[in-house]
Motif scaffolding. Structure first.
Motif, PDB file in Angstrom:
ATOM      1  N   ILE A 458      48.032  17.388  24.732  1.00 54.54           N
ATOM      2  CA  ILE A 458      48.004  17.411  23.216  1.00 54.54           C
ATOM      3  C   ILE A 458      49.512  17.710  22.872  1.00 54.54           C
ATOM      4  O   ILE A 458      50.034  18.822  23.154  1.00 54.54           O
ATOM      5  CB  ILE A 458      46.987  18.253  22.848  1.00 54.54           C
ATOM      6  CG1 ILE A 458      45.794  18.058  23.250  1.00 54.54           C
ATOM      7  CG2 ILE A 458      47.308  18.410  21.157  1.00 54.54           C
ATOM      8  CD1 ILE A 458      44.627  18.874  22.255  1.00 54.54           C
ATOM      9  N   THR A 459      50.126  16.818  22.110  1.00 54.39           N
ATOM     10  CA  THR A 459      51.549  17.063  21.747  1.00 54.39           C
ATOM     11  C   THR A 459      51.425  17.340  20.105  1.00 54.39           C
ATOM     12  O   THR A 459      50.921  16.732  19.290  1.00 54.39           O
ATOM     13  CB  THR A 459      52.470  15.903  22.033  1.00 54.39           C
ATOM     14  OG1 THR A 459      52.568  15.894  23.194  1.00 54.39           O
ATOM     15  CG2 THR A 459      53.831  16.254  21.278  1.00 54.39           C
ATOM     16  N   ILE A 460      51.915  18.410  19.566  1.00 55.60           N
ATOM     17  CA  ILE A 460      51.712  18.719  18.174  1.00 55.60           C
ATOM     18  C   ILE A 460      53.207  18.396  17.590  1.00 55.60           C
ATOM     19  O   ILE A 460      54.194  18.953  17.827  1.00 55.60           O
ATOM     20  CB  ILE A 460      51.505  20.161  17.805  1.00 55.60           C
ATOM     21  CG1 ILE A 460      49.960  20.488  18.552  1.00 55.60           C
ATOM     22  CG2 ILE A 460      51.475  20.598  16.444  1.00 55.60           C
ATOM     23  CD1 ILE A 460      49.706  21.918  18.215  1.00 55.60           C
ATOM     24  N   LEU A 461      53.180  17.507  16.366  1.00 55.54           N
ATOM     25  CA  LEU A 461      54.496  17.131  15.795  1.00 55.54           C
ATOM     26  C   LEU A 461      54.188  17.664  14.344  1.00 55.54           C
ATOM     27  O   LEU A 461      53.050  17.472  13.676  1.00 55.54           O
ATOM     28  CB  LEU A 461      54.805  15.782  15.826  1.00 55.54           C
ATOM     29  CG  LEU A 461      54.941  15.164  17.378  1.00 55.54           C
ATOM     30  CD1 LEU A 461      55.058  13.574  17.397  1.00 55.54           C
ATOM     31  CD2 LEU A 461      56.079  15.877  18.086  1.00 55.54           C
ATOM     32  N   GLY A 462      55.312  17.686  13.753  1.00 53.23           N
ATOM     33  CA  GLY A 462      55.272  17.852  12.322  1.00 53.23           C
ATOM     34  C   GLY A 462      54.788  16.719  11.488  1.00 53.23           C
ATOM     35  O   GLY A 462      54.169  16.668  10.453  1.00 53.23           O
ATOM     36  N   GLU A 463      55.105  15.365  12.148  1.00 54.25           N
ATOM     37  CA  GLU A 463      54.439  14.269  11.340  1.00 54.25           C
ATOM     38  C   GLU A 463      54.644  13.205  12.511  1.00 54.25           C
ATOM     39  O   GLU A 463      55.474  13.245  13.378  1.00 54.25           O
ATOM     40  CB  GLU A 463      55.574  14.000  10.201  1.00 54.25           C
ATOM     41  CG  GLU A 463      55.177  12.527   9.564  1.00 54.25           C
ATOM     42  CD  GLU A 463      56.103  12.111   8.225  1.00 54.25           C
ATOM     43  OE1 GLU A 463      55.875  11.279   7.737  1.00 54.25           O
ATOM     44  OE2 GLU A 463      57.066  12.846   8.148  1.00 54.25           O
ATOM     45  N   LEU A 464      53.727  12.221  12.363  1.00 53.42           N
ATOM     46  CA  LEU A 464      53.895  11.212  13.484  1.00 53.42           C
ATOM     47  C   LEU A 464      54.440  10.098  12.991  1.00 53.42           C
ATOM     48  O   LEU A 464      54.737   9.791  11.734  1.00 53.42           O
ATOM     49  CB  LEU A 464      52.252  10.807  13.561  1.00 53.42           C
ATOM     50  CG  LEU A 464      51.430  11.654  14.318  1.00 53.42           C
ATOM     51  CD1 LEU A 464      50.119  11.339  14.832  1.00 53.42           C
ATOM     52  CD2 LEU A 464      51.836  12.492  15.210  1.00 53.42           C
ATOM     53  N   PRO A 465      55.242   9.353  13.981  1.00 53.74           N
ATOM     54  CA  PRO A 465      56.142   8.325  13.467  1.00 53.74           C
ATOM     55  C   PRO A 465      55.205   7.192  12.837  1.00 53.74           C
ATOM     56  O   PRO A 465      54.145   6.871  13.232  1.00 53.74           O
ATOM     57  CB  PRO A 465      57.036   7.898  14.695  1.00 53.74           C
ATOM     58  CG  PRO A 465      55.909   8.154  15.842  1.00 53.74           C
ATOM     59  CD  PRO A 465      55.423   9.475  15.485  1.00 53.74           C
ATOM     60  N   LYS A 466      55.902   6.424  11.982  1.00 50.23           N
ATOM     61  CA  LYS A 466      55.296   5.276  11.324  1.00 50.23           C
ATOM     62  C   LYS A 466      56.199   3.993  11.377  1.00 50.23           C
ATOM     63  O   LYS A 466      57.192   4.215  11.649  1.00 50.23           O
ATOM     64  CB  LYS A 466      55.146   5.527   9.977  1.00 50.23           C
ATOM     65  CG  LYS A 466      54.666   7.057   9.330  1.00 50.23           C
ATOM     66  CD  LYS A 466      52.928   7.125   9.740  1.00 50.23           C
ATOM     67  CE  LYS A 466      52.462   8.353   8.985  1.00 50.23           C
ATOM     68  NZ  LYS A 466      53.302   9.571   9.561  1.00 50.23           N
ATOM     69  N   ASN A 467      55.309   2.935  11.514  1.00 50.70           N
ATOM     70  CA  ASN A 467      56.135   1.755  11.492  1.00 50.70           C
ATOM     71  C   ASN A 467      56.339   1.317   9.933  1.00 50.70           C
ATOM     72  O   ASN A 467      56.381   2.088   9.019  1.00 50.70           O
ATOM     73  CB  ASN A 467      55.215   0.551  12.030  1.00 50.70           C
ATOM     74  CG  ASN A 467      53.918   0.237  11.510  1.00 50.70           C
ATOM     75  OD1 ASN A 467      53.712   0.571  10.205  1.00 50.70           O
ATOM     76  ND2 ASN A 467      53.136  -0.266  12.066  1.00 50.70           N
ATOM     77  N   ALA A 468      56.895  -0.038   9.730  1.00 49.35           N
ATOM     78  CA  ALA A 468      57.460  -0.509   8.513  1.00 49.35           C
ATOM     79  C   ALA A 468      56.375  -0.531   7.548  1.00 49.35           C
ATOM     80  O   ALA A 468      56.819  -0.478   6.205  1.00 49.35           O
ATOM     81  CB  ALA A 468      58.140  -1.610   8.689  1.00 49.35           C
TER      82      ALA A 468
END
Length: 485
Positions: A458-468
């Motif tokens: 499990i990786t916790i990020l501040g925000e998940l990357p988004k596409n266009a």
């Protein structure tokens, strides 16, 4: 020929010929028929009749095979349940299938139907009636497979589907009454049921149920049972190929092995064949197609890196981006047609309409046909993860994770694994101002998912990357995972 009366026909033709065995029992044709009749009488006593559905949650044993034929004898259908599922998953499948009864060897909480303990199944006197023949269009099985929505869907297979598929397998593998399959795949999958049980029994051969696969004891079973073939997944072949060099079993009884359920490297199959002298034929198929659609020829030219030629009676096309046939050698979506294509998804007409169009099954897989008509799989259009031959759908895991109120975003992708092929990993982001605890997430997923579906990281990020277009960018997450490992 039909499945309902198969035990009767076998017993009449050759009463003492072997039919079915497992770690504890060995049934000849007469014993097989007696067991099926007793189980049928027991199910009838629990109110099961023609048109009903019987759920079966058992480990790989002869009892599970007997349960299949006992239900069919009454004109009922069967939905096999993965024993690894947790209580909520079992209850969902039983309810969605509308099961009249559940045959099980464990306590199942939250299930609203007749419970038939497996110990009671064969205790009846066997005073059943003659087998019911509801016709080829009658529902025979409901196999559950998750979709991109995360809700498991019931694939409806009728008797005509099963008989057509078995006929194709018997033809392609040249099975006859001398064949003996060693079953090592789970019996809640169509591969195990069709390739290793129904096809050899219909061909006049027999089946030995090996129970839980263990690479350390597999070849002991081969030497003891003397099967002529088995079907396995790439993970199993990898484990067997990795055994110590002093393991030198007698495999002379085995005509061939089959590899399916997930892509296998040509190097792995070549190494296995060279070491053990067993030719391996790789194939491809889906539950929606009853089991298999292509197979490398057992007696013909096997092409490494492909999943073979269409089985007899099936057609395979590659659709281009415009919806028409792709040009020769070009990649596109694999679509399949034939008498093995499912009746549809249970209670899901819209999903059925989107999947089977004008008789063609949209597989969601990307592939191409080579110059000889062999199918080469290029990629999966869907995000399905295949872990050791088990299908895992990210949306199903994500749905469970989203039950936690502190989760703002969740995404599951596959991580390559040398043994299992792929493992699911989870990326999450918290709602604003909340600190996430990965241990709490792990604990929550363990209560809502079977063990094989649990994320290995499990990786916790501040925000998940988004596409266009603002959707979570899963390719970027795969790249991130590769960089940080």
């Amino acid at each position: 020929m039909n499945l309902q009366a198969l035990p009767d026909r076998r017993a009449a033709a050759d009463p003492t010929a072997p039919a079915l065995a497992d770690d504890g029992i060995a049934l000849d044709n007469t014993g097989f028929l007696t067991a099926v009749r007793r189980a049928s009488a027991t199910l009838h006593g629990h109110g099961v009749g023609a048109g009903d559905v019987v759920a079966v949650k058992l480990p790989n044993t002869a009892d599970l095979v007997v349960a299949l034929f006992a239900a069919w004898r009454l004109g009922a259908a069967v939905t096999p349940v993965n024993p690894a599922l947790v209580a909520a998953e079992i209850a969902y499948q039983v309810a969605d299938a509308g099961a009249k009864a559940l045959i099980t060897d464990t306590v199942c909480e939250g299930v609203d139907c007749e419970i038939v303990p497996v110990g009671e199944l064969l205790a009846g006197p066997g005073l059943d009636a003659a087998p019911v023949d509801p016709g080829p269009d009658a529902l025979a099985m409901v196999i559950y497979t998750s979709g991109t929505t995360g809700q498991p869907k019931g694939v409806m297979l009728d008797h005509a589907n099963l008989l057509a598929m078995c006929g194709m397998v018997i033809d392609a593998l040249a099975l006859d009454d001398t064949d003996h399959s060693l079953l090592v795949l789970p019996l809640f999958h169509v591969n195990g049921i069709v390739v290793s049980v129904l096809s050899p029994l219909l061909a006049g051969g027999r089946t030995t149920v090996a129970g839980r696969f263990d690479a350390r004891t597999f070849f002991e079973r081969i030497e003891k049972a003397r099967p002529t073939y088995f079907s396995a997944v790439p993970t199993m072949y990898a484990m067997l190929a990795g055994l110590p060099s002093d393991v030198r079993p007698d495999t002379s009884s085995v005509r061939f092995g089959i590899c399916g359920a997930a892509p296998a490297s040509a190097g792995l199959l070549a190494a296995f064949e060279a070491r053990y002298g067993i030719p391996i034929a790789e194939g491809y198929g889906l539950s929606e197609g009853t089991c298999a659609s292509t197979l490398n020829p057992i007696a013909g030219h096997r092409k490494p890196g492909t999943v073979g030629l269409p089985l007899p009676g099936q057609r395979v096309r590659i659709l281009g981006a415009d919806g028409g046939d792709a040009r020769a050698g070009e990649s596109g979506e694999v679509v399949i047609a034939g008498p093995n294509i499912m009746r549809g998804y249970l209670n899901r007409p819209e999903a059925t309409a989107a999947t089977v169009i004008d008789g063609w099954l949209r597989t969601g897989d990307i592939g191409r046909l080579d110059e000889d008509g062999y199918l080469v799989l290029v990629d999966r259009a869907k995000d399905m993860i295949i872990r050791g031959g088990e299908n895992i759908y990210p949306k199903e895991i994500e749905t469970v994770v989203y039950q936690l109120p502190e989760i703002a975003e969740a995404a599951v992708v596959g991580r390559p694994d040398p043994v299992f092929g792929e493992e699911p990993i989870l990326f999450v982001a918290p709602i604003s101002g909340v600190i996430l605890d990965s241990d709490r997430i792990h604990q929550h997923t363990r209560t809502g998912l079977a063990k094989y579906k649990l994320p290995v990281a499990i990786t916790i990020l501040g925000e998940l990357p988004k596409n266009a277009v603002g959707k979570i960018d899963k390719p970027a997450l795969r790249h991130l995972d590769a960089q940080t490992r």
